[in-house]
Scaffold this motif. Sequence first.
Motif, short mmCIF file in Angstrom:
data_model
loop_
_atom_site.label_atom_id
_atom_site.label_comp_id
_atom_site.label_asym_id
_atom_site.label_seq_id
_atom_site.Cartn_x
_atom_site.Cartn_y
_atom_site.Cartn_z
N PHE A 185 26.83 42.28 -59.33
CA PHE A 185 26.00 41.72 -60.40
C PHE A 185 25.12 40.58 -59.89
N TYR A 186 25.62 39.81 -58.93
CA TYR A 186 24.84 38.71 -58.35
C TYR A 186 23.60 39.27 -57.64
N PHE A 187 23.79 40.31 -56.85
CA PHE A 187 22.66 40.90 -56.14
C PHE A 187 21.70 41.58 -57.10
N LYS A 188 22.23 42.19 -58.16
CA LYS A 188 21.36 42.78 -59.18
C LYS A 188 20.51 41.69 -59.82
N ALA A 189 21.09 40.55 -60.09
CA ALA A 189 20.34 39.43 -60.67
C ALA A 189 19.29 38.91 -59.69
N THR A 246 23.93 31.39 -48.86
CA THR A 246 24.06 32.81 -49.20
C THR A 246 22.98 33.23 -50.17
N ALA A 247 22.75 32.42 -51.19
CA ALA A 247 21.75 32.76 -52.20
C ALA A 247 20.36 32.88 -51.59
N ILE A 248 20.00 31.92 -50.77
CA ILE A 248 18.67 31.92 -50.15
C ILE A 248 18.53 33.09 -49.18
N LEU A 249 19.51 33.25 -48.30
CA LEU A 249 19.47 34.32 -47.30
C LEU A 249 19.49 35.70 -47.97
N ALA A 250 20.28 35.83 -49.04
CA ALA A 250 20.35 37.11 -49.76
C ALA A 250 19.02 37.44 -50.42
N ALA A 299 22.53 46.09 -50.32
CA ALA A 299 22.68 44.73 -49.79
C ALA A 299 24.13 44.26 -49.88
N THR A 300 24.78 44.55 -50.98
CA THR A 300 26.18 44.18 -51.15
C THR A 300 27.05 44.89 -50.12
N ALA A 301 26.80 46.16 -49.88
CA ALA A 301 27.59 46.93 -48.92
C ALA A 301 27.43 46.36 -47.51
N ILE A 302 26.21 46.03 -47.13
CA ILE A 302 25.97 45.46 -45.79
C ILE A 302 26.69 44.13 -45.65
N ARG A 303 26.55 43.28 -46.63
CA ARG A 303 27.20 41.97 -46.61
C ARG A 303 28.71 42.11 -46.54
N THR A 304 29.25 43.09 -47.26
CA THR A 304 30.69 43.31 -47.27
C THR A 304 31.22 43.72 -45.90
N VAL A 305 30.48 44.55 -45.20
CA VAL A 305 30.89 44.96 -43.85
C VAL A 305 30.94 43.75 -42.91
N VAL A 306 29.93 42.90 -43.01
CA VAL A 306 29.91 41.68 -42.17
C VAL A 306 31.13 40.82 -42.48
N ILE A 307 31.42 40.62 -43.76
CA ILE A 307 32.56 39.80 -44.16
C ILE A 307 33.87 40.43 -43.70
N LEU A 308 33.95 41.74 -43.78
CA LEU A 308 35.14 42.46 -43.33
C LEU A 308 35.43 42.17 -41.85
N PHE A 309 34.41 42.28 -41.03
CA PHE A 309 34.59 42.01 -39.60
C PHE A 309 34.97 40.56 -39.33
N ILE A 310 34.34 39.64 -40.03
CA ILE A 310 34.65 38.22 -39.82
C ILE A 310 36.09 37.92 -40.24
N ALA A 311 36.48 38.38 -41.42
CA ALA A 311 37.82 38.09 -41.93
C ALA A 311 38.91 38.67 -41.03
N TRP A 312 38.77 39.95 -40.67
CA TRP A 312 39.79 40.57 -39.81
C TRP A 312 39.73 40.01 -38.39
N GLY A 313 38.54 39.62 -37.95
CA GLY A 313 38.42 38.99 -36.63
C GLY A 313 39.20 37.68 -36.56
N ILE A 314 39.11 36.88 -37.62
CA ILE A 314 39.85 35.62 -37.68
C ILE A 314 41.35 35.89 -37.68
#
Length: 137
Positions: free
Chosen positions: A81-85, A16-20, A32-47
Amino acid sequence: MWKLYAVLSAFFAAATAILAKIGIKGINGNLATAIRTVVILFIAWGIILATGEIRELKTLTKNNLIFLGLSGLATGLSWIFYFKALETGNVSKVAPIDKLSVAIAVGLAFLILKEPIDLKTGLGALLIVSGSIVMIL
């Protein structure tokens, strides 16, 4: 089995750190956080939908919802904060300092959840704190 899951979590957190860092180039960390969150949302609800676990929604209590909501809030703030860093910092410095969360989680688990801390866990947490201080200074 939890140990395998923990190692896989660490592997994917590293990825995640490298890809981000590659993906954030030239854009704002909040986007970037918003895009990542949408991907996670689809994966989690898909499972949940694929495994049929959606039926467990009716078993949720008010307490579950409150604390999962607070956990989601903490996760969102952590990611922001992670993405800001990552926007301005090197992954080789940001990611290890971010892992200070491990030592903080150990301390909070002891204080709030009353989980025991054995010598190895306490020493490991102290080493993480020490390493983070070295990285910050």
